[in-house]
Design an enzyme around this catalytic site. Sequence first.
Site, short mmCIF file in Angstrom:
data_model
loop_
_atom_site.label_atom_id
_atom_site.label_comp_id
_atom_site.label_asym_id
_atom_site.label_seq_id
_atom_site.Cartn_x
_atom_site.Cartn_y
_atom_site.Cartn_z
N LYS A 118 0.81 -1.22 0.00
CA LYS A 118 0.00 0.00 0.00
C LYS A 118 0.84 1.26 0.00
O LYS A 118 0.43 2.28 -0.55
CB LYS A 118 -1.00 0.01 1.16
CG LYS A 118 -0.40 -0.15 2.54
CD LYS A 118 -0.38 -1.58 2.98
CE LYS A 118 0.53 -1.78 4.16
NZ LYS A 118 0.43 -3.09 4.75
N GLU A 142 -5.41 -6.45 -4.58
CA GLU A 142 -6.46 -6.84 -3.61
C GLU A 142 -5.94 -6.86 -2.17
O GLU A 142 -6.63 -6.49 -1.24
CB GLU A 142 -7.01 -8.22 -3.93
CG GLU A 142 -8.10 -8.24 -4.93
CD GLU A 142 -9.40 -7.60 -4.44
OE1 GLU A 142 -9.48 -7.19 -3.29
OE2 GLU A 142 -10.31 -7.49 -5.27
N VAL A 145 -5.43 -3.69 0.80
CA VAL A 145 -6.43 -3.21 1.76
C VAL A 145 -7.33 -4.38 2.12
O VAL A 145 -7.75 -5.13 1.24
CB VAL A 145 -7.30 -2.08 1.15
CG1 VAL A 145 -8.23 -1.49 2.21
CG2 VAL A 145 -6.46 -1.00 0.51
N LYS A 217 -3.77 3.24 3.02
CA LYS A 217 -4.86 2.39 2.50
C LYS A 217 -6.04 3.26 2.06
O LYS A 217 -6.69 2.97 1.05
CB LYS A 217 -5.28 1.38 3.56
CG LYS A 217 -4.22 0.29 3.75
CD LYS A 217 -4.48 -0.54 4.98
CE LYS A 217 -3.48 -1.69 5.10
NZ LYS A 217 -3.48 -2.31 6.43
N GLY A 314 -1.88 -10.45 8.52
CA GLY A 314 -1.42 -11.81 8.80
C GLY A 314 -0.91 -12.44 7.52
O GLY A 314 -1.53 -12.29 6.45
#
Length: 434
Positions: A118, A142, A145, A217, A314
């Site tokens: 980002k 994808e 964010v 973001k 994660g």
Amino acid sequence: MFTVAPATRIDARAARTPAQDQIAVALLGLGQVGSAVARLALESCPGMQLPVRITGALVRDLHRPRPTGNRVPLTAAGDELLDGAPDVVVEVLGGLEPARTLVLRALGRGIPVVTANKSLLAVHGDELFTAAAETRTPLRYEAAVLAGVPFLGTFTRRPLAASLASLCGVVNGTTNFILTEMSAGRAYPDALAEAQRRGFAEPDPSNDVLGVDAAQKLAVLLRHFAHCSVKPEQIETTGIGGLCARDLDQAAVLGGALKPIIAADWTGHDLSAFAGPAFVAASHSLARIDGVQNAIVLGGAPGGDLLFAGPGAGPVATAATILDDVVEATEQPKPQKTVEAHRTRGAVPAAPLTGWFIRLTGNTLPVAPDVADLLSARGVWLRRVSDDDGRDGRATRWLVAHPCDRGRIEAALAAVRTAAACDAHWIRALEERA
Ligand code: HSE
């Protein structure tokens, strides 16, 4: 350091076996997310059909042991990977360079790029999306964010996107995790350390806790949905550092929760936006987004608000979305000329009208009706008021005010500070929204 000197030549197409109809993926970066991408690809993630083969990975240190062992060829020369003509380049280096240079080179050669970066998109988006449009090469993001929730691509293809006029969300997993843990009594340093251990936090976690990651973001989302080119530093951004455990407790007492929020509204070229912690009433759908979960509410759709939610950070969640994007990138028709983003200059105004969550602290405080009178005389009306909390030998009271503009709340709180010799700390409060 990365080098551009040739190391071992990694030729993706030559390395294919006839039985393979696999997508050859060059990985730029083999940190936590890059390693998860490689592992999911190598171990055929259960439930996902992944016709993906990793041709090699760009790393800074060729000698550091990797969880992928010798199953992924390593190189310190990014151009080596591009020379191998992979089907897709996955950029998970993070940061600006050499990510920008290598992504531009890949697009220049017509190689689709998937990135979760980002910072790169927020800072160099104009240049990168122009390069993708000119070369008609997919540039997919994808995982940048709501890392574990694929939803951006859907809106690229749907006319419904044109009806959207606002968004609000929780888009930073680290700070949402920290605030949720603090609400349950955990100390801030412990919660941050746990977020780092689980691979949620940025390499420099100050980007999370200062709100920089959320603002980046938001810039990505504003390009995607509002066709605006906005730099993160143009957005009012606040970190979570000013909050304490008692604020979180009192937010619950006052019927809500404190969440790391982004919000924006746009009509034509009029845009307002902010990123920062905010009080969210319990009836708002974002009040229920806890831990590393993230969510976006898109407003303006004819049938009502649209809510997307799921893991926001994660390594595995991010890697699964990246691999999904890889497959999409190879199946996607060549992009048409992209609509040019409208460049926004100067500071973006913050949402003109939001509510306010206020903490007053002093040696003594006026009784609640007197505080309400001081504020209402200046056009600020209170929605909720907590009891006095006399811990630490100082009086503290929390208030939630109805929406008004920032100038009005600042002037009113300046008057309260003077009249009551107290400190006032405020953050925004979101209107209740189903
Ligand atoms: N540090 C980021 C977060 C990672 O916590 O949300 C996912 O973008």
